[in-house]
Write an enzyme that holds these catalytic residues in place. Structure first.
Site, PDB file in Angstrom:
ATOM      1  N   LYS A 113       1.226   4.010  -3.025  1.00 21.08           N
ATOM      2  CA  LYS A 113       0.827   5.406  -2.805  1.00 21.08           C
ATOM      3  C   LYS A 113       2.004   6.346  -3.102  1.00 21.08           C
ATOM      4  O   LYS A 113       1.823   7.403  -3.681  1.00 21.08           O
ATOM      5  CB  LYS A 113       0.324   5.612  -1.369  1.00 21.08           C
ATOM      6  N   TYR A 120       0.847  -1.200   0.000  1.00 22.08           N
ATOM      7  CA  TYR A 120       0.000   0.000   0.000  1.00 22.08           C
ATOM      8  C   TYR A 120       0.889   1.259   0.000  1.00 22.08           C
ATOM      9  O   TYR A 120       0.705   2.152  -0.833  1.00 22.08           O
ATOM     10  CB  TYR A 120      -0.927  -0.023   1.224  1.00 22.08           C
ATOM     11  N   TRP A 166      -4.185   8.161   9.225  1.00 22.58           N
ATOM     12  CA  TRP A 166      -5.231   7.542  10.051  1.00 22.58           C
ATOM     13  C   TRP A 166      -6.615   8.194   9.840  1.00 22.58           C
ATOM     14  O   TRP A 166      -7.239   8.688  10.779  1.00 22.58           O
ATOM     15  CB  TRP A 166      -4.840   7.591  11.531  1.00 22.58           C
TER      16      TRP A 166
HETATM   17  N1  LIG Z   1      -8.058   5.515   5.437  1.00 22.69           N
HETATM   18  C1  LIG Z   1      -6.914   5.878   5.990  1.00 22.69           C
HETATM   19  O1  LIG Z   1      -6.600   5.544   7.151  1.00 22.69           O
HETATM   20  C2  LIG Z   1      -5.946   6.735   5.219  1.00 22.69           C
HETATM   21  C3  LIG Z   1      -4.739   7.120   5.839  1.00 22.69           C
HETATM   22  C4  LIG Z   1      -3.838   7.925   5.133  1.00 22.69           C
HETATM   23  C5  LIG Z   1      -4.137   8.330   3.849  1.00 22.69           C
HETATM   24  N2  LIG Z   1      -5.303   7.937   3.271  1.00 22.69           N
HETATM   25  C6  LIG Z   1      -5.552   8.394   1.902  1.00 22.69           C
HETATM   26  O2  LIG Z   1      -6.656   9.293   1.952  1.00 22.69           O
HETATM   27  C7  LIG Z   1      -7.421   9.187   0.738  1.00 22.69           C
HETATM   28  C8  LIG Z   1      -8.872   8.921   1.068  1.00 22.69           C
HETATM   29  O3  LIG Z   1      -8.966   7.701   1.786  1.00 22.69           O
HETATM   30  P1  LIG Z   1     -10.337   7.168   2.392  1.00 22.69           P
HETATM   31  O4  LIG Z   1     -10.048   6.703   3.761  1.00 22.69           O
HETATM   32  O5  LIG Z   1     -11.428   8.164   2.155  1.00 22.69           O
HETATM   33  O6  LIG Z   1     -10.565   5.877   1.465  1.00 22.69           O
HETATM   34  P2  LIG Z   1     -11.866   4.962   1.303  1.00 22.69           P
HETATM   35  O7  LIG Z   1     -12.890   5.303   2.315  1.00 22.69           O
HETATM   36  O8  LIG Z   1     -11.371   3.554   1.226  1.00 22.69           O
HETATM   37  O9  LIG Z   1     -12.434   5.396  -0.112  1.00 22.69           O
HETATM   38  C9  LIG Z   1     -11.771   5.060  -1.300  1.00 22.69           C
HETATM   39  C10 LIG Z   1     -12.715   5.286  -2.458  1.00 22.69           C
HETATM   40  O10 LIG Z   1     -12.073   4.788  -3.638  1.00 22.69           O
HETATM   41  C11 LIG Z   1     -13.021   4.008  -4.348  1.00 22.69           C
HETATM   42  N3  LIG Z   1     -12.386   3.033  -5.213  1.00 22.69           N
HETATM   43  C12 LIG Z   1     -11.817   1.840  -4.915  1.00 22.69           C
HETATM   44  N4  LIG Z   1     -11.375   1.229  -6.028  1.00 22.69           N
HETATM   45  C13 LIG Z   1     -11.676   2.058  -7.065  1.00 22.69           C
HETATM   46  C14 LIG Z   1     -11.486   1.985  -8.468  1.00 22.69           C
HETATM   47  N5  LIG Z   1     -10.926   0.941  -9.070  1.00 22.69           N
HETATM   48  N6  LIG Z   1     -11.916   3.023  -9.209  1.00 22.69           N
HETATM   49  C15 LIG Z   1     -12.532   4.079  -8.650  1.00 22.69           C
HETATM   50  N7  LIG Z   1     -12.767   4.183  -7.346  1.00 22.69           N
HETATM   51  C16 LIG Z   1     -12.329   3.183  -6.553  1.00 22.69           C
HETATM   52  C17 LIG Z   1     -13.859   3.364  -3.269  1.00 22.69           C
HETATM   53  O11 LIG Z   1     -15.040   2.877  -3.840  1.00 22.69           O
HETATM   54  P3  LIG Z   1     -15.879   1.706  -3.124  1.00 22.69           P
HETATM   55  O12 LIG Z   1     -16.615   2.383  -2.050  1.00 22.69           O
HETATM   56  O13 LIG Z   1     -16.730   1.181  -4.223  1.00 22.69           O
HETATM   57  O14 LIG Z   1     -14.843   0.723  -2.634  1.00 22.69           O
HETATM   58  C18 LIG Z   1     -14.052   4.564  -2.340  1.00 22.69           C
HETATM   59  O15 LIG Z   1     -15.070   5.408  -2.800  1.00 22.69           O
HETATM   60  C19 LIG Z   1      -6.753   8.073  -0.068  1.00 22.69           C
HETATM   61  O16 LIG Z   1      -5.830   8.627  -0.977  1.00 22.69           O
HETATM   62  C20 LIG Z   1      -5.982   7.273   0.979  1.00 22.69           C
HETATM   63  O17 LIG Z   1      -4.883   6.579   0.428  1.00 22.69           O
HETATM   64  C21 LIG Z   1      -6.221   7.172   3.923  1.00 22.69           C
END
Ligand SMILES: NC(=O)c1ccc[n+]([C@@H]2O[C@H](COP(=O)([O-])OP(=O)(O)OC[C@H]3O[C@@H](n4cnc5c(N)ncnc54)[C@H](OP(=O)(O)O)[C@@H]3O)[C@@H](O)[C@H]2O)c1
Length: 292
Positions: free
Chosen positions: A128, A124, A149
């Site tokens: 990224k 992951y 997080w």
């Molecule tokens: N979550 C964390 O703890 C965390 C920490 C640090 C950074 N980030 C970063 O912050 C950002 C937002 O994260 P988040 O937590 O909001 O993520 P999330 O809740 O997992 O949402 C990801 C989104 O991407 C969609 N997705 C997955 N596969 C896809 C594809 N092939 N094509 C188009 N859309 C797709 C998902 O759709 P579905 O709902 O259909 O799966 C969902 O809408 C990301 O860049 C992540 O890497 C997250």
């Protein structure tokens, strides 16, 4: 301003959908209308819509599963964002993209700044990091916000897991050696929207002038153990918890597919100085989130 929001059902995307509504024409798409693993789909979405600004809230975020699905994680987190940025540049559009504290190995001993060398420990984190590099190498108008997080009260995340465990187990064992900053998806969405508001007269020029990588999380830091304790204390339905004790554990007590960094707190000074904006303390944000 025409804004295209990708991934509007994710934690961050859902909140962005709310906060961006007042800024102009907003088109919000989620999978499968946008498939970030499909280069042709990405290109045609950009050509059809020709937005001034794309906000990419899509990602492959299952840290453990990515270890056994590296090709898919790579396509969504690495290749897709690069193609998106390339295509947008052709139409003179800007991009806001997000990345993670998991690009670091967590051994620095103090908060990471943007020019610290990333050395991811997981697929992951690697994908990224490669996605950031792809977006940046295209040049043009791009902002990359590395955050940590991320949680919301709408999708499964650490907060929902702790609340669920509190209804199933009398004793919880939570790691106290992983330290970073819980970031409410709404804090991140509202701050992103404030940045766009600052540049709303000419968003592409504004982003081009401030282009680059920024760390952006709620303020302060804690261990997952401390975070879990706060979640349990702030739980509005505390009376239905059956948990009697929360015990600190070590990351090595759990057999996870992916290795996580131990101390990956991000310093947000560059963001604060550039945009004059500050995110809330993580505890204040959590309190608001638990009431929402
Ligand atoms: N979550 C964390 O703890 C965390 C920490 C640090 C950074 N980030 C970063 O912050 C950002 C937002 O994260 P988040 O937590 O909001 O993520 P999330 O809740 O997992 O949402 C990801 C989104 O991407 C969609 N997705 C997955 N596969 C896809 C594809 N092939 N094509 C188009 N859309 C797709 C998902 O759709 P579905 O709902 O259909 O799966 C969902 O809408 C990301 O860049 C992540 O890497 C997250």
């Amino acid at each position: 301003m025409k804004i295209l929001l990708l991934g509007n059902t994710g934690q961050l995307g859902y909140e962005l959908n709310r906060t961006l509504l007042s800024l102009g024409e907003l088109i919000a798409l989620d999978f499968p209308k946008i498939d970030m693993s499909d280069p042709d789909n990405i290109r045609s979405i950009i050509r059809e819509n020709q937005p001034n600004l794309v906000i990419n809230a899509t990602a492959y975020t299952n840290v453990d599963k990515a270890e056994s699905e590296p090709e898919l994680a790579m396509a969504i987190n690495e290749t897709g964002p690069g193609i998106l940025a390339e295509e947008l540049k052709k139409f003179h559009g800007a991009i806001i993209h997000y990345s993670t504290d998991y690009v670091f190995d967590g051994t620095k001993g103090e908060a990471y700044v943007e020019n610290d060398e990333p050395t991811p420990l997981s697929v992951y984190g690697e994908t990224k990091l490669a996605g950031e590099k792809n977006v940046r190498s295209v040049g043009g108008a791009n902002l990359i916000f590395r955050t940590s997080w991320v949680y919301s009260t709408r999708r499964p995340c650490f907060v929902s897991k702790v609340l669920e465990w509190a209804r199933k187990h009398e004793t919880l064992h939570i790691v106290d050696d992983q330290i970073s900053t819980p970031t409410w998806a709404r804090s991140l969405a509202e701050t992103t929207t404030q940045v766009i508001t600052l540049g709303r007269d000419n968003i592409v020029e504004y982003i081009a002038n401030n282009a680059g990588l920024y760390h952006l999380s709620d303020n302060g830091s804690c261990s997952r153990f401390e975070w879990a304790q706060s979640i349990l204390t702030l739980d509005p339905e505390k009376e239905t918890q059956i948990t009697k004790e929360v015990l600190p554990a070590s990351s090595s007590d759990f057999d996870t597919a992916a290795q996580r960094p131990l101390r990956s707190t991000l310093s947000c000074e560059k963001f604060e100085k550039t945009f004059g904006l500050i995110l809330p303390d993580w505890q204040d944000a959590l309190q608001l989130a638990m009431q929402s």
